[in-house]
Write an enzyme that holds these catalytic residues in place. Structure first.
Site, PDB file in Angstrom:
ATOM      1  N   CYS A  70     -28.716  -6.642  18.135  1.00  0.00           N
ATOM      2  CA  CYS A  70     -30.314  -6.230  18.280  1.00  0.00           C
ATOM      3  C   CYS A  70     -31.063  -7.151  19.231  1.00  0.00           C
ATOM      4  O   CYS A  70     -31.638  -6.678  20.228  1.00  0.00           O
ATOM      5  CB  CYS A  70     -30.880  -6.560  16.975  1.00  0.00           C
ATOM      6  N   HIS A 108     -33.750  -9.840  12.537  1.00  0.00           N
ATOM      7  CA  HIS A 108     -33.848  -8.720  13.483  1.00  0.00           C
ATOM      8  C   HIS A 108     -34.806  -8.801  14.535  1.00  0.00           C
ATOM      9  O   HIS A 108     -35.818  -9.505  14.301  1.00  0.00           O
ATOM     10  CB  HIS A 108     -33.917  -7.300  12.687  1.00  0.00           C
ATOM     11  N   ASP A 124     -36.722   0.393  18.915  1.00  0.00           N
ATOM     12  CA  ASP A 124     -35.530  -0.315  18.519  1.00  0.00           C
ATOM     13  C   ASP A 124     -34.169   0.487  18.766  1.00  0.00           C
ATOM     14  O   ASP A 124     -33.729   1.431  18.233  1.00  0.00           O
ATOM     15  CB  ASP A 124     -35.830  -0.344  16.831  1.00  0.00           C
TER      16      ASP A 124
END
Length: 272
Positions: A70, A108, A124
């Site tokens: 991420c 995250h 995302d």
């Protein structure tokens, strides 16, 4: 990013340069990224350092044609979007685990993106199986997406009864991660990236994964030596790869990653 770096990034994901930083262009860029840049944690098991600096991220994602997890994927994508005229703010999240437990702080990283019409979006490209398109940030109703039905729900009070402005990102009725709305900087996630790449408690140190969306809306995933192909309707087919040459061929042909040795999970869940 300078214009030549932006052009190289767009070529990497197979996207045309948008004339304006619109919502439609953001949707296209988001999907192109998910189709071409894999979600992968190979660096952890290849002994490669993960550095959250723009140049290092671009070197890895664009020049080396690799993926990442991420912090790397959303960090690089955020730099691309900013270079194209979007307003981009990194946000910190904590992943929902078993029995409702939340992960570590800075567990995250996602992106709050503003398009030219003033609308804000949750982008995302670094959560593995997730939404194919950005989610409307201010919308609290269900949002249909090829990746499922999503909702950004206001989080309830914490264990001490304190109500904050956090949002739960929910997919098909199940909370995925709790998102702060406070703006962050890429460097804020350094400790989270270090923990996930070194701690025996991190699932990233205990397993290998390489995954991306396919052109038909499905997904292809290589977990160690298990190759799983998921069709758009959710049907899955898995098979074990025996020979090293076959594993390397899948990395090369399905993910565009050229390796000379097959990555393996290091003893104790940490690279040497």
């Amino acid at each position: 990013m300078n214009p030549s770096q932006t052009d190289a990034y767009l070529r990497r994901i197979g996207a045309a340069r948008p004339g304006r930083a619109t919502a439609d262009a953001l949707r296209e860029l988001h999907l192109c990224h998910l189709r071409t840049v894999p979600f992968e944690n190979l660096s952890i098991h290849l002994g490669e350092e993960i550095v959250l600096e723009e140049k290092r991220l671009l070197d890895k994602v664009v020049e080396a044609r690799r993926g990442g997890f991420c912090y790397e994927l959303n960090g690089a994508f955020g730099a691309l979007l900013a270079s194209l005229g979007y307003e981009v703010v990194p946000l910190a999240g904590r992943v929902h685990g078993d029995e409702g437990r939340l992960g570590i702080p800075y567990d995250h990283m996602a992106l709050r993106v503003r398009s030219v019409d003033g609308a804000e979006w949750l982008a995302d490209v670094g959560f593995g199986a997730h939404s194919h398109y950005p989610l409307a940030f201010a919308d609290r109703a269900e949002q249909a997406d090829p990746g499922g039905v999503f909702r950004l729900a206001e989080a309830g009070p914490d264990a001490d009864g304190v109500v904050d402005r956090d949002l739960d990102v929910v997919r098909d009725g199940r909370p995925q991660y709790r998102l702060e709305t406070r703006p962050r900087a890429l460097a804020d996630f350094t400790a989270g990236a270090w923990w996930h790449s070194t701690s025996p408690r991190s699932h990233f140190t205990r397993s290998l994964v390489c995954s991306r969306i396919t052109g038909d809306g499905g997904r292809v995933t290589l977990s160690g030596r298990t190759l799983t192909t998921t069709a758009a309707d959710g049907t899955k087919e898995a098979r074990e790869l025996e020979a090293d040459e076959e594993v390397l061929a899948v990395y090369r042909e399905r993910f565009g990653i050229g390796l000379t040795t097959v990555p393996v999970v290091r003893e104790g869940g940490r690279h040497g």
